[in-house]
Design a protein around this motif. Sequence first.
Motif, PDB file in Angstrom:
ATOM      1  N   SER A 197       0.828  -1.206   0.000  1.00 37.46           N
ATOM      2  CA  SER A 197       0.000   0.000   0.000  1.00 37.46           C
ATOM      3  C   SER A 197       0.867   1.263   0.000  1.00 37.46           C
ATOM      4  CB  SER A 197      -0.940  -0.004   1.196  1.00 37.46           C
ATOM      5  OG  SER A 197      -0.201  -0.094   2.402  1.00 37.46           O
ATOM      6  N   PHE A 198       1.925   1.247   0.794  1.00 39.46           N
ATOM      7  CA  PHE A 198       2.808   2.404   0.876  1.00 39.46           C
ATOM      8  C   PHE A 198       3.551   2.599  -0.439  1.00 39.46           C
ATOM      9  CE2 PHE A 198       4.863   5.618   3.329  1.00 39.46           C
ATOM     10  CZ  PHE A 198       6.172   5.681   2.896  1.00 39.46           C
ATOM     11  N   PHE A 199       4.031   1.502  -0.992  1.00 41.62           N
ATOM     12  CA  PHE A 199       4.797   1.559  -2.232  1.00 41.62           C
ATOM     13  C   PHE A 199       3.956   2.118  -3.384  1.00 41.62           C
ATOM     14  CE2 PHE A 199       8.408   0.213  -4.719  1.00 41.62           C
ATOM     15  CZ  PHE A 199       7.891  -0.076  -5.970  1.00 41.62           C
ATOM     16  N   SER A 200       2.742   1.658  -3.498  1.00 41.54           N
ATOM     17  CA  SER A 200       1.908   2.031  -4.650  1.00 41.54           C
ATOM     18  C   SER A 200       1.460   3.487  -4.594  1.00 41.54           C
ATOM     19  CB  SER A 200       0.702   1.109  -4.742  1.00 41.54           C
ATOM     20  OG  SER A 200      -0.131   1.270  -3.613  1.00 41.54           O
ATOM     21  N   LEU A 201       1.435   4.064  -3.405  1.00 40.85           N
ATOM     22  CA  LEU A 201       0.921   5.427  -3.246  1.00 40.85           C
ATOM     23  C   LEU A 201       2.014   6.492  -3.242  1.00 40.85           C
ATOM     24  CD1 LEU A 201      -1.809   4.822  -0.518  1.00 40.85           C
ATOM     25  CD2 LEU A 201      -2.164   5.265  -2.961  1.00 40.85           C
ATOM     26  N   ASN A 202       3.274   6.083  -3.202  1.00 42.26           N
ATOM     27  CA  ASN A 202       4.348   7.045  -2.969  1.00 42.26           C
ATOM     28  C   ASN A 202       5.481   6.989  -3.984  1.00 42.26           C
ATOM     29  OD1 ASN A 202       3.782   8.454  -0.276  1.00 42.26           O
ATOM     30  ND2 ASN A 202       3.422   6.300   0.207  1.00 42.26           N
ATOM     31  N   ASP A 203       6.036   8.175  -4.235  1.00 42.77           N
ATOM     32  CA  ASP A 203       7.353   8.237  -4.854  1.00 42.77           C
ATOM     33  C   ASP A 203       8.331   7.695  -3.820  1.00 42.77           C
ATOM     34  OD1 ASP A 203       6.576  11.578  -6.036  1.00 42.77           O
ATOM     35  OD2 ASP A 203       6.092   9.630  -6.938  1.00 42.77           O
ATOM     36  N   MET A 204       9.362   7.004  -4.271  1.00 43.78           N
ATOM     37  CA  MET A 204      10.289   6.374  -3.329  1.00 43.78           C
ATOM     38  C   MET A 204      11.692   6.927  -3.488  1.00 43.78           C
ATOM     39  SD  MET A 204       8.456   4.362  -1.516  1.00 43.78           S
ATOM     40  CE  MET A 204       9.824   3.633  -0.617  1.00 43.78           C
ATOM     41  N   GLY A 205      12.453   6.841  -2.412  1.00 48.47           N
ATOM     42  CA  GLY A 205      13.809   7.358  -2.451  1.00 48.47           C
ATOM     43  C   GLY A 205      14.770   6.529  -1.638  1.00 48.47           C
ATOM     44  N   TRP A 206      16.032   6.656  -1.982  1.00 48.39           N
ATOM     45  CA  TRP A 206      17.125   6.097  -1.183  1.00 48.39           C
ATOM     46  C   TRP A 206      17.839   7.253  -0.485  1.00 48.39           C
ATOM     47  CZ3 TRP A 206      18.313   1.268   0.178  1.00 48.39           C
ATOM     48  CH2 TRP A 206      17.744   0.215  -0.547  1.00 48.39           C
ATOM     49  N   TYR A 207      18.094   7.043   0.780  1.00 45.92           N
ATOM     50  CA  TYR A 207      18.768   8.016   1.616  1.00 45.92           C
ATOM     51  C   TYR A 207      20.031   7.367   2.185  1.00 45.92           C
ATOM     52  CZ  TYR A 207      14.156  10.285   1.715  1.00 45.92           C
ATOM     53  OH  TYR A 207      12.959  10.882   1.379  1.00 45.92           O
ATOM     54  N   ARG A 208      20.933   8.198   2.685  1.00 48.87           N
ATOM     55  CA  ARG A 208      22.087   7.661   3.398  1.00 48.87           C
ATOM     56  C   ARG A 208      22.455   8.594   4.547  1.00 48.87           C
ATOM     57  NH1 ARG A 208      26.697   8.457  -1.333  1.00 48.87           N
ATOM     58  NH2 ARG A 208      26.848  10.747  -1.216  1.00 48.87           N
ATOM     59  N   GLN A 209      23.079   7.992   5.550  1.00 51.72           N
ATOM     60  CA  GLN A 209      23.548   8.759   6.705  1.00 51.72           C
ATOM     61  C   GLN A 209      24.918   8.254   7.101  1.00 51.72           C
ATOM     62  OE1 GLN A 209      20.948   8.836  10.144  1.00 51.72           O
ATOM     63  NE2 GLN A 209      21.855  10.760  10.822  1.00 51.72           N
ATOM     64  N   ALA A 210      25.892   9.131   6.975  1.00 52.74           N
ATOM     65  CA  ALA A 210      27.253   8.819   7.393  1.00 52.74           C
ATOM     66  C   ALA A 210      27.433   9.260   8.839  1.00 52.74           C
ATOM     67  CB  ALA A 210      28.250   9.528   6.491  1.00 52.74           C
ATOM     68  N   PRO A 211      28.394   8.686   9.572  1.00 55.58           N
ATOM     69  CA  PRO A 211      28.615   9.067  10.969  1.00 55.58           C
ATOM     70  C   PRO A 211      28.841  10.564  11.103  1.00 55.58           C
ATOM     71  CG  PRO A 211      29.840   7.085  10.443  1.00 55.58           C
ATOM     72  CD  PRO A 211      29.270   7.583   9.150  1.00 55.58           C
ATOM     73  N   GLY A 212      28.111  11.177  12.044  1.00 59.43           N
ATOM     74  CA  GLY A 212      28.282  12.591  12.301  1.00 59.43           C
ATOM     75  C   GLY A 212      27.633  13.508  11.288  1.00 59.43           C
ATOM     76  N   ARG A 213      26.891  12.958  10.345  1.00 60.76           N
ATOM     77  CA  ARG A 213      26.273  13.773   9.303  1.00 60.76           C
ATOM     78  C   ARG A 213      24.772  13.540   9.276  1.00 60.76           C
ATOM     79  NH1 ARG A 213      29.654  13.985   3.813  1.00 60.76           N
ATOM     80  NH2 ARG A 213      28.272  15.783   3.651  1.00 60.76           N
ATOM     81  N   GLN A 214      24.066  14.488   8.691  1.00 57.53           N
ATOM     82  CA  GLN A 214      22.618  14.357   8.564  1.00 57.53           C
ATOM     83  C   GLN A 214      22.266  13.369   7.448  1.00 57.53           C
ATOM     84  OE1 GLN A 214      20.968  18.321   8.018  1.00 57.53           O
ATOM     85  NE2 GLN A 214      20.606  18.498  10.216  1.00 57.53           N
ATOM     86  N   ARG A 215      21.128  12.770   7.596  1.00 63.27           N
ATOM     87  CA  ARG A 215      20.617  11.887   6.549  1.00 63.27           C
ATOM     88  C   ARG A 215      20.316  12.725   5.314  1.00 63.27           C
ATOM     89  NH1 ARG A 215      16.150   8.805   9.042  1.00 63.27           N
ATOM     90  NH2 ARG A 215      17.813   7.477   9.863  1.00 63.27           N
ATOM     91  N   GLU A 216      20.677  12.194   4.143  1.00 60.86           N
ATOM     92  CA  GLU A 216      20.453  12.929   2.906  1.00 60.86           C
ATOM     93  C   GLU A 216      19.801  12.045   1.850  1.00 60.86           C
ATOM     94  OE1 GLU A 216      24.390  14.210   1.793  1.00 60.86           O
ATOM     95  OE2 GLU A 216      24.951  12.258   0.963  1.00 60.86           O
ATOM     96  N   LEU A 217      19.004  12.674   1.019  1.00 62.67           N
ATOM     97  CA  LEU A 217      18.359  11.965  -0.079  1.00 62.67           C
ATOM     98  C   LEU A 217      19.375  11.784  -1.205  1.00 62.67           C
ATOM     99  CD1 LEU A 217      15.743  10.842  -1.404  1.00 62.67           C
ATOM    100  CD2 LEU A 217      15.293  13.163  -2.202  1.00 62.67           C
ATOM    101  N   VAL A 218      19.579  10.553  -1.603  1.00 58.17           N
ATOM    102  CA  VAL A 218      20.568  10.227  -2.623  1.00 58.17           C
ATOM    103  C   VAL A 218      19.926  10.149  -4.006  1.00 58.17           C
ATOM    104  CG1 VAL A 218      22.155   8.431  -3.419  1.00 58.17           C
ATOM    105  CG2 VAL A 218      22.006   8.979  -0.991  1.00 58.17           C
ATOM    106  N   ALA A 219      18.788   9.489  -4.076  1.00 57.56           N
ATOM    107  CA  ALA A 219      18.107   9.290  -5.352  1.00 57.56           C
ATOM    108  C   ALA A 219      16.635   9.069  -5.089  1.00 57.56           C
ATOM    109  CB  ALA A 219      18.690   8.095  -6.107  1.00 57.56           C
ATOM    110  N   GLY A 220      15.805   9.483  -6.017  1.00 56.57           N
ATOM    111  CA  GLY A 220      14.372   9.285  -5.897  1.00 56.57           C
ATOM    112  C   GLY A 220      13.787   8.804  -7.208  1.00 56.57           C
ATOM    113  N   ILE A 221      12.623   8.183  -7.111  1.00 58.43           N
ATOM    114  CA  ILE A 221      11.937   7.734  -8.322  1.00 58.43           C
ATOM    115  C   ILE A 221      10.446   7.899  -8.117  1.00 58.43           C
ATOM    116  CG2 ILE A 221      11.936   5.302  -7.562  1.00 58.43           C
ATOM    117  CD1 ILE A 221      12.353   4.596 -10.585  1.00 58.43           C
TER     118      ILE A 221
END
Length: 118
Positions: free
Chosen positions: A26-50
């Motif tokens: 249900s979540f997948f079908s209703l939403n654009d999806m993205g990959w995020y990453r978080q390195a130590p000491g850094r904020q989570r960031e959006l890497v790619a979306g579809i």
Amino acid sequence: VQLQASGGGLVQPGGSLRLSCAVSKSFFSLNDMGWYRQAPGRQRELVAGITRGGRPGYRASVKGRFSISRDNAKNTVYLQMNSLKPEDTAVYYCNADPTYGSKILHSWGQGTQVTVSS
């Protein structure tokens, strides 16, 4: 709602990995999806979306090296990562991509560790 990322590991610089994220239907079908990453000491960031329609977008630092895709039959989003660099080292997560209005889920799941090192 399930967001289960997998496929991470230890890889040498220049190597490749393919990440997968199984998402509740249900979540997948209703939403654009993205990959995020978080390195130590850094904020989570959006890497790619579809988008739901399959249009991808990338942050500048990974453009030309990473490729995002989604399989609507399997409710899974993928991230193919090539020419990996040490600065790509992080925990990678999937979630909705809010760029065009999709709502990020508060629960992020455990993520998958990617380590790029010689």
